[in-house]
Design a protein around this motif. Structure first.
Motif, PDB file in Angstrom:
ATOM      1  N   PRO A  36     -19.917  76.708  80.291  1.00 54.38           N
ATOM      2  CA  PRO A  36     -18.527  75.821  80.260  1.00 54.38           C
ATOM      3  C   PRO A  36     -18.814  74.847  80.200  1.00 54.38           C
ATOM      4  O   PRO A  36     -20.282  74.480  80.985  1.00 54.38           O
ATOM      5  N   PRO A  37     -18.507  73.173  80.262  1.00 47.40           N
ATOM      6  CA  PRO A  37     -18.840  72.294  80.461  1.00 47.40           C
ATOM      7  C   PRO A  37     -19.017  71.800  81.934  1.00 47.40           C
ATOM      8  O   PRO A  37     -18.304  72.822  82.841  1.00 47.40           O
ATOM      9  N   GLU A  38     -19.566  70.964  83.009  1.00 48.32           N
ATOM     10  CA  GLU A  38     -20.020  70.604  83.992  1.00 48.32           C
ATOM     11  C   GLU A  38     -18.252  70.693  84.068  1.00 48.32           C
ATOM     12  O   GLU A  38     -17.231  69.211  83.729  1.00 48.32           O
ATOM     13  N   GLY A  39     -17.656  71.267  85.191  1.00 50.40           N
ATOM     14  CA  GLY A  39     -16.442  70.930  86.494  1.00 50.40           C
ATOM     15  C   GLY A  39     -15.441  72.283  85.929  1.00 50.40           C
ATOM     16  O   GLY A  39     -15.095  71.856  86.237  1.00 50.40           O
ATOM     17  N   ARG A  40     -16.052  72.750  85.141  1.00 55.96           N
ATOM     18  CA  ARG A  40     -14.893  73.588  84.548  1.00 55.96           C
ATOM     19  C   ARG A  40     -15.735  75.056  84.976  1.00 55.96           C
ATOM     20  O   ARG A  40     -16.505  75.241  85.021  1.00 55.96           O
ATOM     21  N   THR A  41     -14.677  75.928  84.804  1.00 57.71           N
ATOM     22  CA  THR A  41     -15.074  77.264  84.579  1.00 57.71           C
ATOM     23  C   THR A  41     -14.209  78.753  83.438  1.00 57.71           C
ATOM     24  O   THR A  41     -13.438  78.393  82.706  1.00 57.71           O
ATOM     25  N   ALA A  42     -15.377  79.076  82.998  1.00 53.39           N
ATOM     26  CA  ALA A  42     -14.897  79.976  82.353  1.00 53.39           C
ATOM     27  C   ALA A  42     -13.834  81.256  82.419  1.00 53.39           C
ATOM     28  O   ALA A  42     -13.378  81.851  83.814  1.00 53.39           O
ATOM     29  N   THR A  43     -13.277  81.279  81.077  1.00 51.64           N
ATOM     30  CA  THR A  43     -11.173  82.327  81.321  1.00 51.64           C
ATOM     31  C   THR A  43     -12.263  83.151  80.313  1.00 51.64           C
ATOM     32  O   THR A  43     -13.236  83.091  79.167  1.00 51.64           O
ATOM     33  N   SER A  44     -11.662  83.659  79.952  1.00 52.59           N
ATOM     34  CA  SER A  44     -11.689  84.805  78.420  1.00 52.59           C
ATOM     35  C   SER A  44     -10.820  83.259  77.669  1.00 52.59           C
ATOM     36  O   SER A  44     -10.518  82.985  77.806  1.00 52.59           O
ATOM     37  N   GLY A  45     -11.914  84.279  76.052  1.00 51.49           N
ATOM     38  CA  GLY A  45     -11.948  82.788  75.398  1.00 51.49           C
ATOM     39  C   GLY A  45     -12.724  81.956  75.105  1.00 51.49           C
ATOM     40  O   GLY A  45     -13.994  82.172  76.620  1.00 51.49           O
ATOM     41  N   GLU A  47     -11.663  78.899  76.372  1.00 53.27           N
ATOM     42  CA  GLU A  47     -10.304  78.068  77.641  1.00 53.27           C
ATOM     43  C   GLU A  47     -11.374  77.462  78.372  1.00 53.27           C
ATOM     44  O   GLU A  47     -11.532  78.942  78.738  1.00 53.27           O
ATOM     45  N   TRP A  48     -11.537  76.607  79.183  1.00 50.93           N
ATOM     46  CA  TRP A  48     -12.169  76.469  79.882  1.00 50.93           C
ATOM     47  C   TRP A  48     -11.153  76.373  80.808  1.00 50.93           C
ATOM     48  O   TRP A  48     -10.619  75.187  81.063  1.00 50.93           O
ATOM     49  N   GLU A  49     -11.822  76.698  82.387  1.00 53.04           N
ATOM     50  CA  GLU A  49     -10.303  76.065  83.847  1.00 53.04           C
ATOM     51  C   GLU A  49     -10.916  75.536  84.056  1.00 53.04           C
ATOM     52  O   GLU A  49     -12.031  75.217  84.656  1.00 53.04           O
ATOM     53  N   PRO A  50      -9.966  74.397  85.170  1.00 55.35           N
ATOM     54  CA  PRO A  50      -9.984  73.112  85.747  1.00 55.35           C
ATOM     55  C   PRO A  50     -10.968  73.687  87.194  1.00 55.35           C
ATOM     56  O   PRO A  50     -10.386  74.848  87.192  1.00 55.35           O
ATOM     57  N   MET A  51     -12.065  73.054  87.973  1.00 51.10           N
ATOM     58  CA  MET A  51     -12.235  73.253  88.448  1.00 51.10           C
ATOM     59  C   MET A  51     -11.824  72.628  89.726  1.00 51.10           C
ATOM     60  O   MET A  51     -12.016  70.756  89.118  1.00 51.10           O
ATOM     61  N   PHE A  52     -12.175  72.931  91.028  1.00 52.27           N
ATOM     62  CA  PHE A  52     -11.219  71.832  92.075  1.00 52.27           C
ATOM     63  C   PHE A  52     -12.527  71.900  94.046  1.00 52.27           C
ATOM     64  O   PHE A  52     -13.167  72.324  93.429  1.00 52.27           O
ATOM     65  N   ASP A  53     -11.826  70.116  93.855  1.00 52.66           N
ATOM     66  CA  ASP A  53     -13.673  70.058  94.958  1.00 52.66           C
ATOM     67  C   ASP A  53     -12.713  70.732  96.376  1.00 52.66           C
ATOM     68  O   ASP A  53     -11.314  70.914  96.571  1.00 52.66           O
ATOM     69  N   ALA A  54     -13.131  70.204  97.418  1.00 54.91           N
ATOM     70  CA  ALA A  54     -12.633  70.962  98.764  1.00 54.91           C
ATOM     71  C   ALA A  54     -11.211  70.221  98.916  1.00 54.91           C
ATOM     72  O   ALA A  54     -10.569  71.079 100.018  1.00 54.91           O
ATOM     73  N   ALA A  55     -11.336  68.971  98.737  1.00 53.86           N
ATOM     74  CA  ALA A  55      -9.696  68.344  99.328  1.00 53.86           C
ATOM     75  C   ALA A  55      -8.548  68.650  98.154  1.00 53.86           C
ATOM     76  O   ALA A  55      -7.905  68.193  97.702  1.00 53.86           O
ATOM     77  N   GLY A  56      -9.019  69.391  96.595  1.00 51.50           N
ATOM     78  CA  GLY A  56      -8.400  69.898  95.925  1.00 51.50           C
ATOM     79  C   GLY A  56      -7.947  68.714  94.831  1.00 51.50           C
ATOM     80  O   GLY A  56      -6.706  68.926  93.846  1.00 51.50           O
ATOM     81  N   LEU A  57      -8.693  67.627  94.695  1.00 56.49           N
ATOM     82  CA  LEU A  57      -8.886  67.266  93.458  1.00 56.49           C
ATOM     83  C   LEU A  57      -9.545  67.721  92.285  1.00 56.49           C
ATOM     84  O   LEU A  57     -10.606  68.481  92.663  1.00 56.49           O
ATOM     85  N   GLU A  58      -9.249  67.689  91.230  1.00 55.06           N
ATOM     86  CA  GLU A  58      -9.395  68.191  89.866  1.00 55.06           C
ATOM     87  C   GLU A  58     -11.777  67.578  89.552  1.00 55.06           C
ATOM     88  O   GLU A  58     -10.739  66.495  89.793  1.00 55.06           O
TER      89      GLU A  58
END
Length: 185
Positions: A36-45, A47-58
């Motif tokens: 996945p691109p930096e800052g994203r997590t893999a899902t099925s297929g 599509e990439w899910e957004p990653m969030f930091d400790a403060a809840g910011l994407e």
């Protein structure tokens, strides 16, 4: 493509030789899922899910940060002036993996940031919804003065707000990071 378990081998040149030298097999490369691109997590297929930091910011990936840099005309350059931090709003453009800013030849900005490591920040926040984003760049600055690139840089550079801004300053993007905030409750 070499199938897993096959005894067939590609010639050991270039990237294959380098992979072999660190113990990575061709079969492992041919069946590895895409990263996945930096800052994203893999899902099925794909599509990439957004990653969030400790403060809840994407956390935004590099490509998205670069695209957002192109959407606003004014940013803030952060540099050191007489051993103190200084911040100036500037208009800029994105060009060839760099940011371009206009300054006067003897101006405070041109003198202070020549061959220095600087930071640059842009953002956009909606006051009503609280939604928005911020992108921060850190890179080395320098004057664009090589004849081979000056014409192209001049064409891509922002128009100056003030007369006498004939010097082009380039900030080569070293690191770039960004965050997006959703609605604030």
């Amino acid at each position: 493509m070499i199938k897993a378990g096959s005894t067939e081998r590609l010639p050991t040149t270039g990237w294959v030789q380098r992979l072999d030298s660190i113990g990575v097999t061709e079969a492992a490369v041919s069946v590895a899922p895409p990263c996945p691109p930096e800052g994203r997590t893999a899902t099925s297929g794909r599509e990439w899910e957004p990653m969030f930091d400790a403060a809840g910011l994407e956390v935004l990936d590099r490509a998205e940060c670069l695209e957002l840099l192109k959407t606003v005309p004014v940013g803030r350059i952060v540099f050191t002036d007489q051993a103190l931090p200084a911040v100036l709003p500037v208009n800029y453009s994105v060009w060839d993996g760099s940011l371009l800013i206009r300054s006067g030849a003897g101006g405070k900005l041109a003198v202070a940031i020549r061959n220095a490591v600087v930071a640059f920040e842009v953002d956009e926040i909606d006051r009503d919804s609280g939604k928005g984003w911020s992108v921060v760049v850190v890179g080395r600055s320098g004057v664009v003065d090589h004849p081979a690139e000056l014409a192209a840089a001049e064409e891509a550079a922002p128009r100056s707000w003030v007369s006498g801004r004939d010097r082009l300053i380039r900030i080569v993007i070293g690191s770039i990071s960004g965050r997006r905030v959703g609605e604030v409750p």
